[in-house]
Design a protein around this motif. Structure first.
Motif, PDB file in Angstrom:
ATOM      1  N   UNK A   1      47.885  25.583 -93.165  1.00  0.00           N
ATOM      2  CA  UNK A   1      46.573  26.214 -93.268  1.00  0.00           C
ATOM      3  C   UNK A   1      45.554  25.521 -92.373  1.00  0.00           C
ATOM      4  N   UNK A   2      45.685  24.207 -92.218  1.00  0.00           N
ATOM      5  CA  UNK A   2      44.777  23.485 -91.324  1.00  0.00           C
ATOM      6  C   UNK A   2      44.897  24.020 -89.893  1.00  0.00           C
ATOM      7  N   UNK A   3      46.127  24.289 -89.464  1.00  0.00           N
ATOM      8  CA  UNK A   3      46.325  24.863 -88.128  1.00  0.00           C
ATOM      9  C   UNK A   3      45.655  26.228 -88.016  1.00  0.00           C
ATOM     10  N   UNK A   4      45.793  27.035 -89.079  1.00  0.00           N
ATOM     11  CA  UNK A   4      45.254  28.391 -89.054  1.00  0.00           C
ATOM     12  C   UNK A   4      43.729  28.415 -89.145  1.00  0.00           C
ATOM     13  N   UNK A   5      43.136  27.401 -89.734  1.00  0.00           N
ATOM     14  CA  UNK A   5      41.668  27.359 -89.847  1.00  0.00           C
ATOM     15  C   UNK A   5      41.021  27.439 -88.468  1.00  0.00           C
ATOM     16  N   UNK A   6      41.635  26.792 -87.482  1.00  0.00           N
ATOM     17  CA  UNK A   6      41.072  26.806 -86.127  1.00  0.00           C
ATOM     18  C   UNK A   6      41.151  28.197 -85.518  1.00  0.00           C
ATOM     19  N   UNK A   7      42.211  28.942 -85.828  1.00  0.00           N
ATOM     20  CA  UNK A   7      42.350  30.313 -85.313  1.00  0.00           C
ATOM     21  C   UNK A   7      41.309  31.219 -85.966  1.00  0.00           C
ATOM     22  N   UNK A   8      41.158  31.083 -87.269  1.00  0.00           N
ATOM     23  CA  UNK A   8      40.146  31.866 -87.989  1.00  0.00           C
ATOM     24  C   UNK A   8      38.743  31.534 -87.466  1.00  0.00           C
TER      25      UNK A   8
ATOM     26  N   UNK B   1      46.826  29.730 -73.586  1.00  0.00           N
ATOM     27  CA  UNK B   1      47.644  29.800 -74.764  1.00  0.00           C
ATOM     28  C   UNK B   1      47.069  28.889 -75.829  1.00  0.00           C
ATOM     29  N   UNK B   2      47.534  29.043 -77.084  1.00  0.00           N
ATOM     30  CA  UNK B   2      46.939  28.370 -78.246  1.00  0.00           C
ATOM     31  C   UNK B   2      48.022  27.567 -78.978  1.00  0.00           C
ATOM     32  N   UNK B   3      47.824  26.250 -79.032  1.00  0.00           N
ATOM     33  CA  UNK B   3      48.778  25.370 -79.701  1.00  0.00           C
ATOM     34  C   UNK B   3      48.392  25.182 -81.164  1.00  0.00           C
ATOM     35  N   UNK B   4      49.397  25.017 -82.022  1.00  0.00           N
ATOM     36  CA  UNK B   4      49.082  25.026 -83.454  1.00  0.00           C
ATOM     37  C   UNK B   4      48.310  23.781 -83.888  1.00  0.00           C
ATOM     38  N   UNK B   5      48.565  22.633 -83.249  1.00  0.00           N
ATOM     39  CA  UNK B   5      47.854  21.413 -83.656  1.00  0.00           C
ATOM     40  C   UNK B   5      46.550  21.303 -82.862  1.00  0.00           C
ATOM     41  N   UNK B   6      45.567  22.030 -83.329  1.00  0.00           N
ATOM     42  CA  UNK B   6      44.325  22.211 -82.577  1.00  0.00           C
ATOM     43  C   UNK B   6      43.649  20.891 -82.221  1.00  0.00           C
ATOM     44  N   UNK B   7      43.629  19.957 -83.133  1.00  0.00           N
ATOM     45  CA  UNK B   7      42.875  18.718 -82.920  1.00  0.00           C
ATOM     46  C   UNK B   7      43.539  17.759 -81.940  1.00  0.00           C
TER      47      UNK B   7
ATOM     48  N   UNK C   1      54.012  34.807 -91.820  1.00  0.00           N
ATOM     49  CA  UNK C   1      53.522  34.706 -93.199  1.00  0.00           C
ATOM     50  C   UNK C   1      52.155  34.034 -93.248  1.00  0.00           C
ATOM     51  N   UNK C   2      52.001  32.938 -92.523  1.00  0.00           N
ATOM     52  CA  UNK C   2      50.730  32.206 -92.538  1.00  0.00           C
ATOM     53  C   UNK C   2      49.621  32.982 -91.840  1.00  0.00           C
ATOM     54  N   UNK C   3      49.941  33.628 -90.735  1.00  0.00           N
ATOM     55  CA  UNK C   3      48.926  34.423 -90.030  1.00  0.00           C
ATOM     56  C   UNK C   3      48.466  35.593 -90.891  1.00  0.00           C
ATOM     57  N   UNK C   4      49.401  36.304 -91.495  1.00  0.00           N
ATOM     58  CA  UNK C   4      49.038  37.424 -92.368  1.00  0.00           C
ATOM     59  C   UNK C   4      48.234  36.959 -93.571  1.00  0.00           C
ATOM     60  N   UNK C   5      48.563  35.804 -94.098  1.00  0.00           N
ATOM     61  CA  UNK C   5      47.810  35.245 -95.226  1.00  0.00           C
ATOM     62  C   UNK C   5      46.343  35.058 -94.861  1.00  0.00           C
ATOM     63  N   UNK C   6      46.083  34.847 -93.567  1.00  0.00           N
ATOM     64  CA  UNK C   6      44.715  34.654 -93.066  1.00  0.00           C
ATOM     65  C   UNK C   6      44.135  35.925 -92.453  1.00  0.00           C
ATOM     66  N   UNK C   7      44.748  37.070 -92.769  1.00  0.00           N
ATOM     67  CA  UNK C   7      44.280  38.377 -92.287  1.00  0.00           C
ATOM     68  C   UNK C   7      44.267  38.474 -90.762  1.00  0.00           C
ATOM     69  N   UNK C   8      45.251  37.839 -90.133  1.00  0.00           N
ATOM     70  CA  UNK C   8      45.417  37.915 -88.685  1.00  0.00           C
ATOM     71  C   UNK C   8      46.659  38.747 -88.398  1.00  0.00           C
TER      72      UNK C   8
END
Length: 312
Positions: free
Chosen positions: A15-22, A276-282, A66-73
């Motif tokens: 979810x931490x990875x997805x927070x940056x996408x959101x 492109x977008x890497x999952x470990x944003x930080x 699954x994680x992207x859909x959970x975040x409405x992406x």
């Protein structure tokens, strides 16, 4: 579609990875499983093996979705081929009929595995290939067959990711929902193009895209787009060479802003996926990074503004 190209990793996404996408207001992501080929003449694809990273195989694709859909992406599943030493996939071409048949069987299996997974996971879009010009030119009947087989197992929207200098010649757009373009158009020879210069350089390509869209009665979708944060980033935007040592955040920002401002308002344009977008944003990007990623660079904040503006 305010999309990001969600790069496969060796680990599960959190979810931490997805927070940056959101946070940048993205509403779409491309998830990219990989198949590997030894060289341009090798007909056998290796894919979905334990030797691959988690995110490159089916197990990882499923978890990412699954994680992207959970975040409405929403998700586009976009299988890709990697040829050893980074050879360009557009040149993939067999020397014998026997090898062509082997490649076709291998590629069809590869695509159908992920088409079934995309259907199982209710993903919104599926991409049947990326930058495979010679394969398409040499074997048009196979591609018609592949599309028919994909439609038997996947009911969502379909596209193909054509290279910027290939998309005009793709023969099967009528069977798909979007004209997919990897939009690395050369638009400026300036070291640091202004937004106005970049917009000017886009005009001939924009006219061409609108014409192709009207001919096929399909919207244009940028299956990939983006610029490196280097000098002359608009001259040959496809170059990924690490020999390019300069760092130029202004070039990346100006080129990206020009492209979005020119393309997104057009009624025949469906949006795109930033490369492109890497999952470990930080842990990625930043002011010392001159690669494509917008992460932790000035252009990231511009994307956030535009994605909010065009979010509906």
């Amino acid at each position: 579609m305010n999309g990001i190209s969600f790069v496969a990793s060796g680990e599960a996404t959190t979810q931490e990875h997805l927070d940056a996408v959101v946070n940048i207001n993205a509403n779409y992501a491309a998830v990219m499983p990989f198949g590997f080929i030894r060289n341009l003449e090798t007909p056998v694809l290796q894919y979905n093996t334990d030797r691959q990273w988690f995110g490159e195989r089916a197990e990882g694709v499923k978890q990412y979705i699954e994680m992207l859909h959970k975040n409405n992406i929403a998700v586009m599943v976009k299988p890709q081929i990697w040829i050893s030493r980074g050879e360009f996939t557009g040149y993939l071409k067999m020397n014998t009929e026997k090898d062509w048949k082997v490649l076709e069987e291998s590629y069809l299996d590869f695509i159908l595995i992920y088409a079934r997974l995309a259907e199982q996971m209710n993903t919104e879009m599926y991409c049947i290939g990326t930058e495979l010009e010679q394969f398409i030119i040499q074997r048009p009947k196979f591609w018609n067959h592949l599309i028919t087989e994909v439609k038997k197992v996947y009911k969502g929207k379909l596209t193909y990711a054509a290279n910027w200098d290939e998309y005009k010649r793709v023969p099967f757009w009528g069977q798909l929902d979007y004209i997919g373009v990897d939009a690395y158009f050369p638009i400026s020879k300036e070291k640091t193009p202004t937004i106005e210069q970049a917009k000017s350089g886009l005009q001939k390509w924009k006219i061409e895209m609108q014409q192709i869209s009207e001919i096929h009665k399909k919207p244009i979708l940028f299956t990939e787009y983006g610029y490196r944060s280097v000098d002359f980033a608009g001259k040959e935007p496809w170059l990924s060479s690490r020999e390019m040592k300069s760092i130029n955040m202004y070039a990346q920002t100006n080129l990206t802003k020009a492209l979005i401002e020119e393309m997104y308002p057009e009624p025949w344009f469906a949006g795109g996926f930033i490369w492109k977008w890497f999952i470990e944003h930080n842990k990625v990007g930043g002011l010392e990074n001159n690669q494509f990623t917008p992460q932790n660079k000035p252009v990231e904040q511009e994307l956030k503004k535009y994605f909010k503006l065009y979010g509906n």
